[in-house]
Design a protein around this motif. Structure first.
Motif, PDB file in Angstrom:
ATOM      1  N   PRO A 232       0.826  -1.202   0.000  1.00  9.30           N
ATOM      2  CA  PRO A 232       0.000   0.000   0.000  1.00  9.30           C
ATOM      3  C   PRO A 232       0.862   1.254   0.000  1.00  9.30           C
ATOM      4  O   PRO A 232       1.835   1.359   0.755  1.00  9.30           O
ATOM      5  N   VAL A 233       0.509   2.194  -0.871  1.00  9.82           N
ATOM      6  CA  VAL A 233       1.147   3.506  -0.896  1.00  9.82           C
ATOM      7  C   VAL A 233       0.140   4.489  -0.343  1.00  9.82           C
ATOM      8  O   VAL A 233      -0.880   4.779  -0.969  1.00  9.82           O
ATOM      9  N   LEU A 234       0.404   4.984   0.846  1.00  4.55           N
ATOM     10  CA  LEU A 234      -0.528   5.840   1.561  1.00  4.55           C
ATOM     11  C   LEU A 234      -0.299   7.297   1.182  1.00  4.55           C
ATOM     12  O   LEU A 234       0.804   7.826   1.385  1.00  4.55           O
ATOM     13  N   LEU A 235      -1.328   7.931   0.644  1.00  5.90           N
ATOM     14  CA  LEU A 235      -1.270   9.347   0.308  1.00  5.90           C
ATOM     15  C   LEU A 235      -2.248  10.103   1.200  1.00  5.90           C
ATOM     16  O   LEU A 235      -3.400   9.717   1.340  1.00  5.90           O
ATOM     17  N   ASP A 236      -1.767  11.184   1.784  1.00  4.15           N
ATOM     18  CA  ASP A 236      -2.632  12.018   2.614  1.00  4.15           C
ATOM     19  C   ASP A 236      -2.001  13.395   2.728  1.00  4.15           C
ATOM     20  O   ASP A 236      -0.778  13.544   2.636  1.00  4.15           O
ATOM     21  N   LYS A 237      -2.837  14.383   2.955  1.00  4.71           N
ATOM     22  CA  LYS A 237      -2.347  15.758   3.058  1.00  4.71           C
ATOM     23  C   LYS A 237      -1.621  16.002   4.369  1.00  4.71           C
ATOM     24  O   LYS A 237      -0.729  16.857   4.452  1.00  4.71           O
ATOM     25  N   SER A 238      -1.977  15.256   5.397  1.00  4.67           N
ATOM     26  CA  SER A 238      -1.430  15.488   6.732  1.00  4.67           C
ATOM     27  C   SER A 238      -0.268  14.549   7.027  1.00  4.67           C
ATOM     28  O   SER A 238      -0.436  13.331   7.092  1.00  4.67           O
ATOM     29  N   GLU A 239       0.901  15.124   7.222  1.00  6.36           N
ATOM     30  CA  GLU A 239       2.076  14.318   7.550  1.00  6.36           C
ATOM     31  C   GLU A 239       1.915  13.661   8.913  1.00  6.36           C
ATOM     32  O   GLU A 239       2.289  12.494   9.106  1.00  6.36           O
ATOM     33  N   ALA A 240       1.356  14.392   9.868  1.00  8.70           N
ATOM     34  CA  ALA A 240       1.162  13.839  11.208  1.00  8.70           C
ATOM     35  C   ALA A 240       0.198  12.656  11.174  1.00  8.70           C
ATOM     36  O   ALA A 240       0.423  11.626  11.828  1.00  8.70           O
ATOM     37  N   ALA A 241      -0.877  12.794  10.408  1.00  8.49           N
ATOM     38  CA  ALA A 241      -1.845  11.699  10.297  1.00  8.49           C
ATOM     39  C   ALA A 241      -1.226  10.484   9.617  1.00  8.49           C
ATOM     40  O   ALA A 241      -1.523   9.337   9.971  1.00  8.49           O
ATOM     41  N   LEU A 242      -0.344  10.717   8.648  1.00  6.75           N
ATOM     42  CA  LEU A 242       0.343   9.605   7.991  1.00  6.75           C
ATOM     43  C   LEU A 242       1.254   8.867   8.969  1.00  6.75           C
ATOM     44  O   LEU A 242       1.373   7.638   8.903  1.00  6.75           O
ATOM     45  N   ARG A 243       1.888   9.602   9.857  1.00  3.32           N
ATOM     46  CA  ARG A 243       2.732   8.948  10.866  1.00  3.32           C
ATOM     47  C   ARG A 243       1.893   8.043  11.753  1.00  3.32           C
ATOM     48  O   ARG A 243       2.299   6.922  12.100  1.00  3.32           O
ATOM     49  N   GLU A 244       0.715   8.517  12.124  1.00  5.15           N
ATOM     50  CA  GLU A 244      -0.184   7.703  12.935  1.00  5.15           C
ATOM     51  C   GLU A 244      -0.642   6.469  12.162  1.00  5.15           C
ATOM     52  O   GLU A 244      -0.731   5.369  12.723  1.00  5.15           O
ATOM     53  N   ALA A 245      -0.939   6.651  10.874  1.00  6.66           N
ATOM     54  CA  ALA A 245      -1.351   5.524  10.047  1.00  6.66           C
ATOM     55  C   ALA A 245      -0.226   4.510   9.913  1.00  6.66           C
ATOM     56  O   ALA A 245      -0.454   3.293   9.939  1.00  6.66           O
ATOM     57  N   ALA A 246       1.006   5.002   9.777  1.00  9.04           N
ATOM     58  CA  ALA A 246       2.154   4.102   9.685  1.00  9.04           C
ATOM     59  C   ALA A 246       2.299   3.287  10.969  1.00  9.04           C
ATOM     60  O   ALA A 246       2.567   2.074  10.922  1.00  9.04           O
ATOM     61  N   SER A 247       2.107   3.932  12.107  1.00  6.84           N
ATOM     62  CA  SER A 247       2.177   3.214  13.389  1.00  6.84           C
ATOM     63  C   SER A 247       1.075   2.164  13.468  1.00  6.84           C
ATOM     64  O   SER A 247       1.299   1.049  13.976  1.00  6.84           O
ATOM     65  N   TYR A 248      -0.101   2.503  12.953  1.00  5.10           N
ATOM     66  CA  TYR A 248      -1.210   1.551  12.945  1.00  5.10           C
ATOM     67  C   TYR A 248      -0.850   0.326  12.111  1.00  5.10           C
ATOM     68  O   TYR A 248      -1.051  -0.823  12.540  1.00  5.10           O
ATOM     69  N   LEU A 249      -0.298   0.539  10.910  1.00  7.35           N
ATOM     70  CA  LEU A 249       0.056  -0.579  10.044  1.00  7.35           C
ATOM     71  C   LEU A 249       1.161  -1.436  10.660  1.00  7.35           C
ATOM     72  O   LEU A 249       1.135  -2.670  10.546  1.00  7.35           O
ATOM     73  N   GLU A 250       2.094  -0.786  11.320  1.00  8.67           N
ATOM     74  CA  GLU A 250       3.148  -1.547  11.997  1.00  8.67           C
ATOM     75  C   GLU A 250       2.563  -2.412  13.101  1.00  8.67           C
ATOM     76  O   GLU A 250       2.982  -3.569  13.292  1.00  8.67           O
ATOM     77  N   SER A 251       1.581  -1.873  13.822  1.00 10.97           N
ATOM     78  CA  SER A 251       0.950  -2.653  14.900  1.00 10.97           C
ATOM     79  C   SER A 251       0.160  -3.829  14.360  1.00 10.97           C
ATOM     80  O   SER A 251      -0.087  -4.804  15.081  1.00 10.97           O
ATOM     81  N   LYS A 252      -0.242  -3.754  13.084  1.00 15.65           N
ATOM     82  CA  LYS A 252      -0.977  -4.835  12.439  1.00 15.65           C
ATOM     83  C   LYS A 252      -0.062  -5.766  11.653  1.00 15.65           C
ATOM     84  O   LYS A 252      -0.536  -6.639  10.925  1.00 15.65           O
ATOM     85  N   ASN A 253       1.245  -5.554  11.801  1.00 14.01           N
ATOM     86  CA  ASN A 253       2.254  -6.397  11.150  1.00 14.01           C
ATOM     87  C   ASN A 253       2.152  -6.379   9.625  1.00 14.01           C
ATOM     88  O   ASN A 253       2.400  -7.403   8.970  1.00 14.01           O
ATOM     89  N   VAL A 254       1.806  -5.222   9.078  1.00 11.77           N
ATOM     90  CA  VAL A 254       1.840  -5.068   7.625  1.00 11.77           C
ATOM     91  C   VAL A 254       3.307  -4.961   7.226  1.00 11.77           C
ATOM     92  O   VAL A 254       4.009  -4.042   7.665  1.00 11.77           O
ATOM     93  N   PRO A 255       3.797  -5.875   6.401  1.00 11.96           N
ATOM     94  CA  PRO A 255       5.246  -5.973   6.181  1.00 11.96           C
ATOM     95  C   PRO A 255       5.856  -4.858   5.348  1.00 11.96           C
ATOM     96  O   PRO A 255       7.027  -4.514   5.530  1.00 11.96           O
ATOM     97  N   SER A 256       5.089  -4.294   4.404  1.00 12.63           N
ATOM     98  CA  SER A 256       5.684  -3.314   3.495  1.00 12.63           C
ATOM     99  C   SER A 256       4.653  -2.272   3.106  1.00 12.63           C
ATOM    100  O   SER A 256       3.545  -2.617   2.678  1.00 12.63           O
ATOM    101  N   PHE A 257       5.010  -1.011   3.265  1.00 12.88           N
ATOM    102  CA  PHE A 257       4.137   0.089   2.854  1.00 12.88           C
ATOM    103  C   PHE A 257       4.987   1.326   2.642  1.00 12.88           C
ATOM    104  O   PHE A 257       6.152   1.386   3.042  1.00 12.88           O
ATOM    105  N   HIS A 258       4.386   2.326   2.017  1.00  9.38           N
ATOM    106  CA  HIS A 258       5.109   3.563   1.713  1.00  9.38           C
ATOM    107  C   HIS A 258       4.141   4.728   1.897  1.00  9.38           C
ATOM    108  O   HIS A 258       2.949   4.612   1.574  1.00  9.38           O
TER     109      HIS A 258
END
Length: 278
Positions: A38-64
């Motif tokens: 998944p390539v996550l696009l969003d206007k908010s950098e802070a919100a993307l950081r939170e989304a990245a933490s969420y994906l890491e907690s769900k053991n998603v192996p690869s994202f950008h």
């Protein structure tokens, strides 16, 4: 192909707009669990950081992740080039980004800005830019990139049950408020979500010869901390008797992106607990 292989997104690069939101990050999680990137696009950098933490907690192996204002054509074009430079291909696009203006935009009790007769033109333009123009621009660039793949790919637009039916404004009524000041669901959400259905049909025929499928998902409302009375009233209008959970659309997203839906093109998929059947 074995059944489990039909639903695999192994190695597929799937671009998701509005990816840091409640459903956007669930779409990204679904893509990752199915083997995609998944390539996550969003206007908010802070919100993307939170989304990245969420994906890491769900053991998603690869994202950008990439910050992007999808209403800016130059930025969309540049972002597409960056993604292609990094991965070499784009296999799917989920147009998920949307403004969802509050039922009441202003605390001035004498002028409810959610009502059509008071709704600001600037808010209309902003909501349509994000919900419609942004989807068009992402289709223009990322969709074109998908069309260059030897095997094509998929575009999935995220509409709403309110792209199929009008809002039931009785849900938002308040006791003791005059008729002219009763809050309502603002006009732009329904109009933008309906427009995505038209865009989907256009795209479904435009690159069909390149094996690019385009479909639209119309989810129902998600329970997310709304008041108990509101949830009860909405649920009474749904045959299943409840609102959706945030993760209940993941299976449908994987299906529509995968080879399991290889002959599904130009379809409007309702996933609303049956609400639009009434």
């Amino acid at each position: 192909m074995r059944v489990e292989g039909l639903f695999s997104l192994q190695g597929k690069v799937i671009v998701i707009t509005g990816a840091a939101g409640l459903l956007g990050r669930r779409h990204a999680e679904a893509v990752g669990i199915a083997g995609g990137i998944p390539v996550l696009l969003d206007k908010s950098e802070a919100a993307l950081r939170e989304a990245a933490s969420y994906l890491e907690s769900k053991n998603v192996p690869s994202f950008h992740c990439e910050t992007l204002d999808i209403t800016n054509e130059v930025d969309v074009s540049t972002c597409c080039e960056k993604v292609l430079s990094k991965f070499g291909h784009v296999d799917g696009l989920i147009n998920n980004a949307a403004n969802n203006p509050a039922v009441k935009e202003n605390d001035d009790l004498d002028k409810d800005f959610s009502r059509l007769e008071n709704f600001p033109l600037s808010q209309w333009q902003q909501d349509m830019n994000v919900g419609v123009t942004g989807a068009f621009l992402c289709a223009k660039y990322f969709g074109y990139a998908i069309s260059k793949n030897p095997e094509g790919g998929t575009i999935l637009n995220i509409s709403s049950d309110l792209g199929l039916i009008a809002p039931d404004q009785r849900l938002y009524r308040k006791e003791g408020v005059s008729e002219n000041n009763q809050p309502v669901k603002p006009v732009t959400y329904s109009v933008a979500k309906t427009a995505l259905i038209g865009l989907t049909r256009y795209l479904a025929t435009y690159w069909a010869d390149k094996n690019v499928r385009s479909n639209v998902l119309c989810p129902g409302g998600v329970e997310n901390g709304q008041g108990g009375t509101f949830i009860q009233h909405v649920s009474s209008r749904i045959p299943l008797g409840r609102m959706a959970k945030a993760d209940e659309y993941q299976g449908t997203v994987i299906w529509l992106l995968s080879q399991a839906a290889s002959y599904v093109n130009g379809s409007v998929i309702s996933a609303d607990g049956g609400r639009t059947t009434w």
